[in-house]
Scaffold this motif. Structure first.
Motif, PDB file in Angstrom:
ATOM      1  N   SER A 142       0.116   7.472 -21.377  1.00 38.84           N
ATOM      2  CA  SER A 142       0.890   7.720 -22.596  1.00 38.84           C
ATOM      3  C   SER A 142       2.393   7.822 -22.356  1.00 38.84           C
ATOM      4  O   SER A 142       3.181   7.603 -23.271  1.00 38.84           O
ATOM      5  CB  SER A 142       0.392   8.991 -23.289  1.00 38.84           C
TER       6      SER A 142
ATOM      7  N   GLY B  79       1.652  11.183 -31.616  1.00 42.52           N
ATOM      8  CA  GLY B  79       2.758  12.044 -31.214  1.00 42.52           C
ATOM      9  C   GLY B  79       3.787  12.220 -32.305  1.00 42.52           C
ATOM     10  O   GLY B  79       4.976  12.406 -32.023  1.00 42.52           O
TER      11      GLY B  79
ATOM     12  N   HIS C 128       5.837  14.043 -20.929  1.00 39.94           N
ATOM     13  CA  HIS C 128       6.336  12.943 -21.747  1.00 39.94           C
ATOM     14  C   HIS C 128       7.846  13.028 -21.972  1.00 39.94           C
ATOM     15  O   HIS C 128       8.333  13.995 -22.552  1.00 39.94           O
ATOM     16  CB  HIS C 128       5.640  12.932 -23.110  1.00 39.94           C
TER      17      HIS C 128
ATOM     18  N   GLN D 209      -1.860  18.167 -29.146  1.00 38.07           N
ATOM     19  CA  GLN D 209      -0.515  18.474 -28.666  1.00 38.07           C
ATOM     20  C   GLN D 209      -0.644  19.334 -27.408  1.00 38.07           C
ATOM     21  O   GLN D 209      -1.507  20.204 -27.338  1.00 38.07           O
ATOM     22  CB  GLN D 209       0.270  19.240 -29.738  1.00 38.07           C
TER      23      GLN D 209
ATOM     24  N   TYR E 204       4.696   8.009 -25.822  1.00 42.92           N
ATOM     25  CA  TYR E 204       4.273   9.100 -26.694  1.00 42.92           C
ATOM     26  C   TYR E 204       5.485   9.763 -27.343  1.00 42.92           C
ATOM     27  O   TYR E 204       6.427  10.181 -26.673  1.00 42.92           O
ATOM     28  CB  TYR E 204       3.494  10.141 -25.880  1.00 42.92           C
ATOM     29  N   GLY E 205       5.480   9.805 -28.671  1.00 43.84           N
ATOM     30  CA  GLY E 205       6.502  10.544 -29.405  1.00 43.84           C
ATOM     31  C   GLY E 205       7.827   9.844 -29.594  1.00 43.84           C
ATOM     32  O   GLY E 205       8.765  10.456 -30.120  1.00 43.84           O
TER      33      GLY E 205
END
Length: 360
Positions: free
Chosen positions: A122, A90, A338, A46, A127-128
């Motif tokens: 990413s 993520g 991100h 992270q 991501y996430g």
């Protein structure tokens, strides 16, 4: 008169060694199929997190499960994603298809189908965020409604990929995907400070690629998994993580600017060879919405991205400008690079507007 008899023992030893090796390979092949390893993901770094704690978590998971790292060796690009796997990245669950790309398996292309193939790291990978929240998926839904034909987003972004790796991915998978529009969003991994470890991974990838064809080698790595180093890629967490264009500073970018431009131009040429057009996206970041100036290196790479887009007469999406014009703020991001779901929604709208305004 008969000559001396040749000593055939070395030949017999060689034949015996080959038979033993083939037997070991056959046994390993059978063992793999009898005891398959379920695809799992390991903890991922992270931004701003404690990497020592992360490594301890990875070791614990490897000891318990023997699971492979989220990133696997790739013969051409250093690393990739395992195909046909269920992963967590993520904090979001996702799946990969047989090509090792995020998303479902691609069906045979319909005659009227339009495919968007995205390239990047990413941030392009998503991501996430969930599959349907990734900006290319958002754009595909909007364009399908506007054009009245099926539009499919093929997510070609991969964590940590720079423009050289994205180009190699396009060259390898482009003919199989048959894109109509190649969306290029490579930036952050190119301007990141050069990491020798990532270069070594790419340099040794061909050797690893050959070895991974052996079931015995794969079985050996599976047994040694708890003690093998986990492959990780980092991302920009602050302005200090950006390389410098001034060689005297010692802070080099991962991909030099000249190579970056050459890679972008090559992507345009490859896309044209596939019968596809190219679109370019300048990815935004919270630093674009800050009062502190954006690092000069990032500005120069974005200028190069815009320059190649202009050369190609390609659609150009200025992500930072779009977000500023539509009320964007740091709440549209998960971290320093991100976008979150709201940020991806904005980028998807920007991309669909740009593509819709450009003749197909």
């Amino acid at each position: 008169m008969r000559g001396p008899r040749r000593d055939r023992r070395p030949l017999f030893a060689l034949v015996a060694a080959v038979v033993v090796l083939l037997g070991m390979e056959g046994a390993a092949w059978v063992a793999e199929r009898m005891w398959p390893v379920p695809a799992r993901s390991l903890p991922t770094a992270q931004p701003g997190g404690d990497h020592r704690e992360l490594k301890d978590q990875i070791r614990a998971v490897r000891r318990q499960t023997g699971a492979s790292a989220l990133l696997t060796e790739d013969q051409l690009r250093g690393w990739g994603l395992p195909p046909n796997a269920q992963l967590t990245f993520g904090g979001t669950g996702l799946s990969t298809n047989s090509l090792g790309l995020r998303g479902p398996e691609l069906a045979a292309k319909a005659p009227d189908e339009v495919r968007l193939f995205t390239l990047g790291d990413s941030s392009v990978f998503g991501y996430g965020v969930a599959d349907e929240e990734v900006f290319s998926s958002v754009a595909a839904i909007a364009l399908q409604a506007r054009w009245g034909v099926p539009v499919t987003a093929v997510i070609g972004g991969r964590p940590g990929y720079d423009s050289s790796q994205a180009l190699a991915l396009l060259e390898e998978l482009g003919p199989r995907i048959a894109p109509d529009i190649v969306v290029v969003g490579t930036l952050w991994s190119d301007v990141y400070i050069d990491d020798p470890e990532l270069s070594r991974l790419a340099e040794t990838a061909p050797v690893r690629g050959v070895l991974r064809g052996s079931a015995a080698y794969r079985l050996m790595r599976r047994g040694l998994a708890p003690w093998l180093a986990a492959r990780q890629v980092r991302w920009i967490d602050s302005r200090d993580d950006v390389g410098d264009l001034d060689a005297a500073s010692g802070r080099r970018t991962r991909v030099p600017l000249e190579q970056y431009v050459a890679n972008l131009r090559r992507m345009v040429a490859v896309a044209e060879g596939l019968g596809a057009t190219t679109a370019f996206v300048a990815l935004p970041a919270p630093m674009d919405l800050d009062v502190v100036p954006v690092p000069q290196t990032i500005l120069e790479y974005r200028a190069a991205l815009e320059m190649v887009a202009a050369e190609a007469g390609a659609p150009w999406v200025d992500g930072p400008a779009w977000m500023r014009a539509h009320g964007g703020n740091i709440g549209w991001f998960l971290d320093q690079v991100h976008p979150n779901g709201r940020g991806h929604l904005a980028l998807g709208a920007a991309l669909s507007e740009s593509l819709a305004a450009h003749p197909r």
